[in-house]
Design a protein around this motif. Sequence first.
Motif: not given
Length: 512
Positions: A122, A135, A138, A156-157, A160-161, A163
């Motif tokens: 990140e 990804t 994640y 949450t993760y 993130k993946c 998005r």
Amino acid sequence: MRRLIVLATLMVGCILSIGAYGAQFNKVLIFPYQPVYQSVSQDVANQFSDLLTNEMKNADSLQAIEGPKVVSKKKAQISEPNIDRDAISRGVEKAKIGIEEIKNQEFEKAIKPLKDGIAILEKNLLYLDDMTILTDAYLALSVAYFGTGMEDEGETYIRKCVRLDPYKEISADQYPPLYLRIYDGIRKQTFNLPRGMIRVSTNPSGATIFVDGKQVGTTPAILKEAIKGEHYLRIERAGEVPVYKTVNVIPNQTVEINIDFSGEEEGGSGPEYIAANAIKNNRIDSAARESLVQVANKQQADFVLFGGIIKEENNYKINSFFMKVKTTEVVQTMSLTIDIDMLGASIEIYKLVEELGKKIESFPESIKQSVILIYPGIMKKTEKPQEIVIGPVGAPQPLYKGPTKEEEPPTPQVKEEQKEPKKEEKKTASVAEVKKQPETGGGGIDIGKGRTLKQKGQIDSSVVIVEKPVMWYESPWFWTAVGVVVVGAGVGTYLYISNIEPDRGRISFTLP
């Protein structure tokens, strides 16, 4: 004495005759010719200006004055970013170690290498050529969190993946159905969010655009349906240093990205730069005329010659204009068309100088327009940006579709230990325990909250939800009986105390 008077008279006559002879030489400032709309290089325009100046120096009735050198500092070249490739490699290795731990069902051991690897990636996310490893990390970390009972962190993760890669699909053969349903729900929420746009343009155009590690098209472009939040752009052009941009997309707004790969010269603020830029943009307005007058007055010139050059097929086309400094009147001279290979040996330049002499003798009627176009009818070429959809469109296809009888494994058969009333079914399912299956026969191992992982290297696709049996101390009847006993004991004690004689147990003190 008479001889002295005659000599003085002759000298004065000579001076006057020389002055009269010099007066017939009109001073003409040759302002450097400019490429209109960058159709030719500045070097070609400068070459023509030099040829014209040299030719005019040989003219009988003209005194050529070389114009100012419109020299600008070069734009700062795009520098290579400081990319820590070693750190990226370390992040990738740590992420892979964590993913292997997930395959081996070592969820607690997987969390640390995955978190460390993700943190490194990140930090360098803008420079990742491919986001797949991130990804994947994640998703692996989300599985690790679900496996250790930390569902909020797991979700949450997943977000993130999604998005970074809303189209990323995971195999129903590798993840439990409940995990797939959560993943589907988060994707659906993401697809329903309002979107924004990113407009990307470059000079020159035709640069390749990458968004979140994926190639999406070339410039100029309008990137539509971009999901809210940060996105990572990489713009590449052959022979140039790539440009990296972090873009924060806001719903219903457009982010503008403009990148100049040309390394063109930056203009200054003096009158020569104002006039040069006006010619380059194909229009001479009042501000440009005033700038030309200022440049001419510095050189005490009577006239200014200026013009622009464009390229048409294999020829240079040159339009020239002549301005009287005192009145700012402008007339157009003859247009030249010169073969590209004959620029330095063309007789056309001689013809242009000859015509200038005639125009000075009898200055023709000037152009009346307040804005003069160097090349009427020629507009700056602007490419229409292509519209590219980079975000998800429509409803996502659900990954979990529910097992059929044919898909359910025949073994092992797990019977329900106790059946609760239908009204309690939802409650028990949310805290359902997954019964540990034998390691052979495709059974799963409990990872908490109704999720199982299969044998090493694969996440089980079957989830066996067994209703939790109600123990005797969990029965509502048991606690009702306990309550009755406690209340009865309290009431009995109170009645017993209230019936004790008043003097019994009383302690008195008698003072002497």
